[in-house]
Each structure stands twice: as C-alpha cells, then as structure tokens.
Design a protein around this motif. Structure first.
Motif, PDB file in Angstrom:
ATOM      1  N   GLY A   1      47.869  32.610  19.699  1.00 30.64           N
ATOM      2  CA  GLY A   1      47.247  33.855  20.141  1.00 30.64           C
ATOM      3  C   GLY A   1      48.266  34.937  20.376  1.00 30.64           C
ATOM      4  O   GLY A   1      49.382  34.671  20.834  1.00 30.64           O
ATOM      5  N   LYS A   2      47.917  36.156  20.051  1.00 27.61           N
ATOM      6  CA  LYS A   2      48.795  37.311  20.220  1.00 27.61           C
ATOM      7  C   LYS A   2      48.462  37.993  21.526  1.00 27.61           C
ATOM      8  O   LYS A   2      47.301  38.318  21.807  1.00 27.61           O
ATOM      9  CB  LYS A   2      48.610  38.285  19.047  1.00 27.61           C
ATOM     10  N   THR A   3      49.483  38.243  22.351  1.00 27.78           N
ATOM     11  CA  THR A   3      49.240  38.873  23.647  1.00 27.78           C
ATOM     12  C   THR A   3      48.876  40.340  23.512  1.00 27.78           C
ATOM     13  O   THR A   3      48.204  40.903  24.364  1.00 27.78           O
ATOM     14  CB  THR A   3      50.487  38.754  24.537  1.00 27.78           C
ATOM     15  N   GLN A   4      49.317  41.000  22.436  1.00 28.92           N
ATOM     16  CA  GLN A   4      49.017  42.415  22.223  1.00 28.92           C
ATOM     17  C   GLN A   4      48.023  42.552  21.076  1.00 28.92           C
ATOM     18  O   GLN A   4      48.191  41.955  20.022  1.00 28.92           O
ATOM     19  CB  GLN A   4      50.294  43.192  21.888  1.00 28.92           C
TER      20      GLN A   4
ATOM     21  N   GLY B   1      39.890  38.083  12.867  1.00 28.56           N
ATOM     22  CA  GLY B   1      40.522  38.060  14.174  1.00 28.56           C
ATOM     23  C   GLY B   1      40.622  36.667  14.762  1.00 28.56           C
ATOM     24  O   GLY B   1      41.089  36.500  15.862  1.00 28.56           O
ATOM     25  N   SER B   2      40.148  35.628  14.045  1.00 29.77           N
ATOM     26  CA  SER B   2      40.234  34.274  14.569  1.00 29.77           C
ATOM     27  C   SER B   2      41.679  33.825  14.647  1.00 29.77           C
ATOM     28  O   SER B   2      42.499  34.162  13.802  1.00 29.77           O
ATOM     29  CB  SER B   2      39.437  33.306  13.678  1.00 29.77           C
TER      30      SER B   2
ATOM     31  N   GLU C   1      50.867  37.381  12.228  1.00 34.20           N
ATOM     32  CA  GLU C   1      51.446  37.049  13.533  1.00 34.20           C
ATOM     33  C   GLU C   1      50.335  36.846  14.557  1.00 34.20           C
ATOM     34  O   GLU C   1      49.994  37.744  15.332  1.00 34.20           O
ATOM     35  CB  GLU C   1      52.408  38.155  13.984  1.00 34.20           C
ATOM     36  N   ASP C   2      49.776  35.643  14.569  1.00 38.40           N
ATOM     37  CA  ASP C   2      48.718  35.317  15.522  1.00 38.40           C
ATOM     38  C   ASP C   2      49.235  34.344  16.587  1.00 38.40           C
ATOM     39  O   ASP C   2      48.544  33.423  16.998  1.00 38.40           O
ATOM     40  CB  ASP C   2      47.519  34.714  14.792  1.00 38.40           C
TER      41      ASP C   2
END
Length: 399
Positions: A66-69, A79-80, A251-252
């Motif tokens: 998961g991306k924090t931003q 977006g998964s 970059e996920d």
C-alpha cells in the motif's frame, strides 16, 4: 564603592529580610523545579522510546504493502493494491547491498502442549530473522529451510512460553499445537522482555509461509530488509523501489528506513519535551512578578539608605548595580533551590516507580538556571533604575 562593599550591602539585605527573601526565591524555585521535573520525565520518555525502537536492530528497511500517499480521485480497479508475497521477498534477497530478508506477519493463536494451553502472539518470520534483528536464540536454532512453498512446521518459542508450557521439560524436539496445527520446537529465544509494548518472551515464531496458511492471509504484512552498514539507506531504498516496481508494475508499496523512523520519532519527542518544559516555564513568570514586587518595595523601604550612599559618593551606576545584583542573586539562589527540588522529586519518582523513565537533561538544567538569573535581571531593572535616579537630598529627607 569597592566590590567587597557591594557584596556586603547585597547580602545584608537578605539577612535583614530573611523571610521575604526566602518566599521570593521560593517562587523562582517552584518554577525551576516544575521545569526540571517535566523535562526529566519528557527526556526520559524520549530516550526510552528511542532505545525501545532501536532494540530490533540497525540498518533495517521496512517494505509494506500500500502507498501512504495518494493522488485522490477514483481509479477503480487500477487502484487495487497487490500484496507483498514471498516471491517478492526472494526477489529482493538477490539485490546488491542486501544482507538479510525477513518476510513477516503477525497474528494471535492458541498454543497447546500436554494439556497446558496458552493464547499468545505468533510471529511468522523468515529464516534470517535471528541474523537481521538483535534477538538471539538461547538454545537450538532458527529453521534453515529455504523452500518457502514447502516450509516445514517448525517453531521457536519465547522464554515465557518455555516456562509456562514446558516447565521442567526440555522443549527442543517436542511437538506443540499452534492454532490446531502440529509444530516441532527447534529453538528457544533469549529473554528479551517488552519492546514497544510487545512481550517478546510470550511469543512463538514460525515460518512466514506457515503463518500465511495459519492466519489465511494472501500476503505478508511487511518485508524487513537488512543492508550493509557502509551503504547509504537512500541507495538501498532506490534499488528496492526499482525492483518492486518491475514486479508490481507501479509503486503500490511503502518503504520506510529505520533512520527515517527514528528521525521522525526523535523530532516528535523533542517537541514534546520542549512543550512540557514551556508549561513549567509559566511558573517562572509568577516568580518574576514576585521579584519585581519585592524589589519595588525594597527601593521604597531603603530610600534613606540610598540617599546616604549617594551622599557618601556612590554613583548612579553603582546604586543600579547594587539593586540589580540583589535581584539576580535572589533569583539565582531560588534557581539552585529549584534545581535541587526538581532533580530530587524526579529521582524520587523513579525510585518509587522504576518503570517510569526519568532522565534529567543537564543542558535544560543549565538553561533553567540562566533563565532564572535573566528573570531576576529583567525584574530588577525598573526598581534599580528608580533607585539610581533618586535625588540624594530628597532621599535623606525620607528618613
């Protein structure tokens, strides 16, 4: 006026008005004691948190799914977030500068052995866990099986688990059930105590692949990367990012180095220490008002004395120095008393409650004493200037 005369006149005022001088100095002392006590607790908490955070080891980079931003907006199926897998961990293992890779996830399960049952934390870790982190195996060893798909049902237990479930029995080679599954004990960890609120002695370690199956998780919670000490963390982060973007297509994921985490934690705790010190500093303002009041009264009461000094040849700047010195000495003595009270209470609390982290920051103590003297100087300026401006003849008539 000689320096000896100046000291004699200043000290005589304290001796003449002992109770008043004591109460005025006490106001400063209470303020200084509050500053020292609060900053001692704040600094103790600061060092405690940093030491706890550092116990896991150094040169560690954490990769989390998961991306924090985010950019905002609805991206639908694009977006998964792709979970981190054991294959991702193996891909990172082959990168330059990487020493150890530890895939990790955590859960809670019931542990049983010969009728004894205990519910405890279960950590799914990679085989390099003992090398990457500052946690040692007391007896036995971690598993060495490199095949993630066929990870054997092996377990390493904490010191408390050994005491509670295997009292009087050598746990090595014994079988215990974790979440209904049978595992063979191959190691016992050294006692580590609590780290960031987690009791590492009341813990069972199993292979990450087994933990994913036990907790029915599709991916890892994080992958911890141990890298060479002589390499810059940003270089390793760049290499990790490039490899994971190749595998995931974008970059996920989030990469956090231990250095960054410690810097953020340290800055937050520094602000906390400064904030509690500032709250205690409010008490110093009360002490300043007390000094201003006392010095104003002293000028009024000693008008005749000032006139006599002026008549005997004392200059204005000498009278000014006399009253300023008196105010500064009063606040300095109060500051020293406050330091003793604050340090005494802080150490007393630590003695009564050993778990309370207390550390007196000496730079704060010196700063507090200098602040006390400065407050005495500022509070004594107006009364001292008033005393210096008195006309000698009119001052003598005040008698």
């Amino acid at each position: 006026m000689f320096l000896r005369d100046l000291i004699t006149l200043t000290s005589s005022s304290f001796l003449t008005y002992r109770m008043r001088s004591f109460l005025t100095g006490l106001g400063i002392a209470i303020g200084i004691a509050a500053v020292i006590l609060l900053t001692s607790i704040g600094e103790g908490l600061h060092q405690f948190m940093l030491s706890e955070f550092s116990q896991f080891g150094t040169n560690i980079i954490s990769v989390q799914p998961g991306k924090t931003q985010t950019q905002g907006g609805n991206v639908g199926i694009f977006g998964s977030v792709r979970p981190l897998t054991l294959e991702d961990a193996d891909a990172l293992r082959r990168l330059p500068y990487v020493e150890h890779i530890v895939p990790s996830l955590v859960g809670n399960a019931e542990v049983k052995f010969q009728g004894r049952t205990r519910r405890t934390m279960v950590l799914g870790e990679g085989r390099d866990f003992g090398h990457a982190f500052t946690m040692k195996v007391q007896s036995g060893s971690f598993w060495v099986d490199a095949d993630n798909e066929q990870a054997r049902a092996l377990a390493v237990i904490g010191a408390k688990i050994e005491q509670e479930l295997f009292a009087g029995t050598n746990p090595l080679g014994q079988y215990l059930r974790i979440g209904g599954q049978r595992y063979r004990v191959v190691g016992v960890m050294e006692s580590k105590g609590q780290i960031l609120g987690m009791d590492m002695d009341d813990t069972v370690f199993i292979p990450a692949a087994r933990a994913m199956e036990l907790f029915n998780r599709p991916g890892l919670m994080e992958v911890n990367v141990s890298y060479r000490a002589d390499v810059d963390a940003n270089t390793v982060i760049r290499i990790l990012t490039e490899r994971l973007k190749e595998r995931h297509g974008r970059e996920d994921f989030t990469i956090i180095s231990q250095e960054q985490a410690l810097e953020v934690l340290s800055s937050v705790l520094n602000i906390l220490t400064f904030a509690v010190g500032a709250l205690g500093g409010i008490s110093l303002l009360v002490g300043a008002v007390g000094i201003l009041t006392i010095m104003t009264m002293a000028v009024t009461e000693r008008t005749a004395e000032i006139g006599l000094l002026r008549a005997l040849g004392a200059r204005k700047n000498q009278v000014l120095t006399l009253f300023l010195g008196e105010a500064m000495l009063l606040s300095a003595m109060g500051g020293v008393l406050g330091l003793l009270i604050g340090i005494g209470i802080a150490q007393g609390l630590h003695w009564l409650f050993p778990a309370l982290p207390v550390h007196t920051p000496w730079p704060f103590a010196v700063l507090a004493e200098l602040t006390a003297v400065s407050i005495g100087l500022m509070a004594g300026v107006v009364p001292a200037m008033r005393a210096a401006r008195l006309d000698p003849v009119e001052a003598l008539h005040a008698e």
